[in-house]
Motif scaffolding. Sequence first.
Motif, PDB file in Angstrom:
ATOM      1  N   ARG B 179       0.720  -1.162  -0.109  1.00  0.00           N
ATOM      2  CA  ARG B 179      -0.041   0.097   0.036  1.00  0.00           C
ATOM      3  C   ARG B 179       0.726   1.234  -0.143  1.00  0.00           C
ATOM      4  O   ARG B 179       1.796   1.327   0.767  1.00  0.00           O
ATOM      5  CB  ARG B 179      -1.148   0.102   1.197  1.00  0.00           C
ATOM      6  N   VAL B 180       0.342   2.141  -0.877  1.00  0.00           N
ATOM      7  CA  VAL B 180       1.116   3.250  -0.922  1.00  0.00           C
ATOM      8  C   VAL B 180       0.461   4.793  -1.009  1.00  0.00           C
ATOM      9  O   VAL B 180      -0.535   4.573  -1.405  1.00  0.00           O
ATOM     10  CB  VAL B 180       1.841   3.257  -2.388  1.00  0.00           C
ATOM     11  N   GLY B 247      10.917   4.302   2.963  1.00  0.00           N
ATOM     12  CA  GLY B 247       9.838   3.904   2.599  1.00  0.00           C
ATOM     13  C   GLY B 247       9.346   4.495   1.089  1.00  0.00           C
ATOM     14  O   GLY B 247       8.143   4.184   0.603  1.00  0.00           O
ATOM     15  N   SER B 248      10.293   5.711   0.880  1.00  0.00           N
ATOM     16  CA  SER B 248       9.831   6.466  -0.346  1.00  0.00           C
ATOM     17  C   SER B 248      10.129   5.788  -1.559  1.00  0.00           C
ATOM     18  O   SER B 248      10.963   4.784  -1.523  1.00  0.00           O
ATOM     19  CB  SER B 248      10.422   7.711  -0.236  1.00  0.00           C
ATOM     20  N   ILE B 249       9.384   5.923  -2.654  1.00  0.00           N
ATOM     21  CA  ILE B 249       9.564   5.080  -3.894  1.00  0.00           C
ATOM     22  C   ILE B 249      10.070   5.998  -5.006  1.00  0.00           C
ATOM     23  O   ILE B 249       9.427   7.281  -5.367  1.00  0.00           O
ATOM     24  CB  ILE B 249       8.280   4.639  -4.328  1.00  0.00           C
ATOM     25  N   GLN B 250      11.558   5.943  -5.312  1.00  0.00           N
ATOM     26  CA  GLN B 250      12.021   6.778  -6.249  1.00  0.00           C
ATOM     27  C   GLN B 250      12.279   5.831  -7.583  1.00  0.00           C
ATOM     28  O   GLN B 250      12.119   4.762  -7.532  1.00  0.00           O
ATOM     29  CB  GLN B 250      13.363   7.096  -6.002  1.00  0.00           C
ATOM     30  N   PRO B 257      10.935   1.373 -10.491  1.00  0.00           N
ATOM     31  CA  PRO B 257      11.034   1.880  -8.851  1.00  0.00           C
ATOM     32  C   PRO B 257      11.720   1.253  -7.902  1.00  0.00           C
ATOM     33  O   PRO B 257      11.911   0.049  -7.834  1.00  0.00           O
ATOM     34  CB  PRO B 257       9.399   1.714  -8.376  1.00  0.00           C
ATOM     35  N   ILE B 258      12.220   1.828  -6.906  1.00  0.00           N
ATOM     36  CA  ILE B 258      13.109   1.605  -5.898  1.00  0.00           C
ATOM     37  C   ILE B 258      12.461   1.987  -4.568  1.00  0.00           C
ATOM     38  O   ILE B 258      12.264   3.255  -4.254  1.00  0.00           O
ATOM     39  CB  ILE B 258      14.563   1.969  -5.955  1.00  0.00           C
ATOM     40  N   ILE B 259      12.068   1.067  -3.654  1.00  0.00           N
ATOM     41  CA  ILE B 259      11.792   1.734  -2.424  1.00  0.00           C
ATOM     42  C   ILE B 259      12.641   1.489  -1.563  1.00  0.00           C
ATOM     43  O   ILE B 259      13.572   0.480  -1.087  1.00  0.00           O
ATOM     44  CB  ILE B 259      10.718   0.422  -1.850  1.00  0.00           C
ATOM     45  N   LEU B 260      12.982   2.456  -0.671  1.00  0.00           N
ATOM     46  CA  LEU B 260      14.112   2.792   0.280  1.00  0.00           C
ATOM     47  C   LEU B 260      13.655   2.005   1.378  1.00  0.00           C
ATOM     48  O   LEU B 260      12.671   2.139   1.902  1.00  0.00           O
ATOM     49  CB  LEU B 260      14.486   4.175   0.528  1.00  0.00           C
ATOM     50  N   PHE B 271      13.449  12.146  -7.923  1.00  0.00           N
ATOM     51  CA  PHE B 271      11.883  12.225  -7.566  1.00  0.00           C
ATOM     52  C   PHE B 271      11.462  11.083  -6.707  1.00  0.00           C
ATOM     53  O   PHE B 271      11.807   9.678  -7.313  1.00  0.00           O
ATOM     54  CB  PHE B 271      11.364  12.771  -8.803  1.00  0.00           C
ATOM     55  N   MET B 272      10.461  11.277  -5.968  1.00  0.00           N
ATOM     56  CA  MET B 272       9.757  10.215  -5.162  1.00  0.00           C
ATOM     57  C   MET B 272       8.267  10.446  -5.700  1.00  0.00           C
ATOM     58  O   MET B 272       7.733  11.399  -5.589  1.00  0.00           O
ATOM     59  CB  MET B 272      10.016  10.017  -3.983  1.00  0.00           C
ATOM     60  N   LEU B 273       7.679   9.309  -5.857  1.00  0.00           N
ATOM     61  CA  LEU B 273       6.366   9.299  -6.342  1.00  0.00           C
ATOM     62  C   LEU B 273       5.267   9.165  -5.083  1.00  0.00           C
ATOM     63  O   LEU B 273       3.843   9.400  -4.994  1.00  0.00           O
ATOM     64  CB  LEU B 273       5.799   8.473  -7.506  1.00  0.00           C
ATOM     65  N   GLY B 274       5.945   8.656  -4.038  1.00  0.00           N
ATOM     66  CA  GLY B 274       4.796   8.468  -2.615  1.00  0.00           C
ATOM     67  C   GLY B 274       5.906   7.705  -1.838  1.00  0.00           C
ATOM     68  O   GLY B 274       6.877   7.445  -1.930  1.00  0.00           O
ATOM     69  N   THR B 275       5.202   7.051  -0.934  1.00  0.00           N
ATOM     70  CA  THR B 275       5.763   6.341   0.127  1.00  0.00           C
ATOM     71  C   THR B 275       4.793   5.061   0.444  1.00  0.00           C
ATOM     72  O   THR B 275       3.521   5.034   0.545  1.00  0.00           O
ATOM     73  CB  THR B 275       5.993   7.179   1.561  1.00  0.00           C
ATOM     74  N   VAL B 276       5.413   4.033   0.672  1.00  0.00           N
ATOM     75  CA  VAL B 276       4.964   2.926   1.299  1.00  0.00           C
ATOM     76  C   VAL B 276       4.740   2.879   2.799  1.00  0.00           C
ATOM     77  O   VAL B 276       5.294   3.671   3.399  1.00  0.00           O
ATOM     78  CB  VAL B 276       5.752   1.521   0.951  1.00  0.00           C
TER      79      VAL B 276
END
Lengths: 80, 323
Positions: B179-180, B247-250, B257-260, B271-276
């Motif tokens: 979930r994001v 948890g951010s997604i770049q 996409p890479i989830i940190l 840029f990050m499009l959102g966060t898990v």
Amino acid sequence: MANQEIRSPLPGTFYRRPAPDQPPYKEVGDSLAKGDTIGLVEVMKSFHEVKSEVEGKVVKFLVENEDPVQAGQPLAEVEG
Amino acid sequence: MPIKVNAPGLVTTIQDLGRPGYYHLGIPISGAMDRFALRCANMLVGNDEGAAALEAVFMGPELEFTEDAVVAVTGAELTPKVDGEAQETWTSFPVKAGQVLSFDYLKSGARAYIAVAGGIDTPMALGSRSTYVIGALGGVDGRPIQPGDMLPVGQGNGQSGLSVPANLRRGPGSTAELRVIPGLYWHRLVEESQRSFFDDTWKVAPECDRMGYRFRDGTALKFVERTPPFGAGSDPSNITDACYPYGSIQVPGGTEPIILHRDAVSGGGYFMLGTVISADMDLIGQMQPHTPTRFVSVDMDAALTARHDRASQLDAVRSALAA
């Protein structure tokens, strides 16, 4: 004696060659000693050699080069 | 008394709940990728929930015990064996002095937590025993365990035969759903890409690790045209450097996409499009390469409800094991 299997210790991507421009580690029909490398599994940005724990002759490969593999999945069949 | 490392597995590190408080200085929070599993493993052997344990990824180590111990393995389904005899996961079991703990092939999940009564007692670094390999911090000399290491163990008071009830264990499904909350630089994407990101089924790339989980096989994202701001560079996925939340997604270049995750860098120019959402971060630590993954758009209310549910689940484990 029944054929034995070499299994992947890890999940990842299986490669039969040490590098794209080099020949495969082993071909079908090649003889195999304990500790011989039969391929690589790539995971987490590193490559891990899959070594044989058996000796004999490679009968066939059960996965293709660059196939995704699971931990414990048989990669090759060896005639003891 | 120490545990001798005969074989380290793939990458086995000492982890606790991490070292929050230094991320703004560029030192990541580290700690277990699946903190729920770590807490459960510790509870099973009578430790504080945040005691240090071993995190083994994809492949277990081989450990030789020099003193009687109580051990529990949670997280991934990586069956432990004591002198070759299989033991249950999510259940505490005894290991006698001289016995060897080894592991079968991984059945599901990705990371197993091996807790020993008393906890792994390596020195603290910045308030945590967690290993941050890139920064050579914590653990054994800041690195994964190696053959010949003697791991010190604290004074334990564990009891074998305790078990986390099956309905309270958690692992990823065959298709993972994360979930994001869209946000941060979400406005950089064109509408079509805002849809395709959530509609596509992505796949975990083999490059997934403690720093970040990478995904591929989705549609490349397209960006709203712009004049690059000062310092951002010409690539449309770049931004003027900013902080990266856990948890951010770049999506560098708009492709993968890479989830940190726990060992992530704290800032940069993608840029990050959102966060898990926080409730789903543990789940990422249990995802194998090639796992099909869907991203599900949620709002803050849903995220907070999910966080509350996760806390309740942990409380339920605490009650079950205290009974």
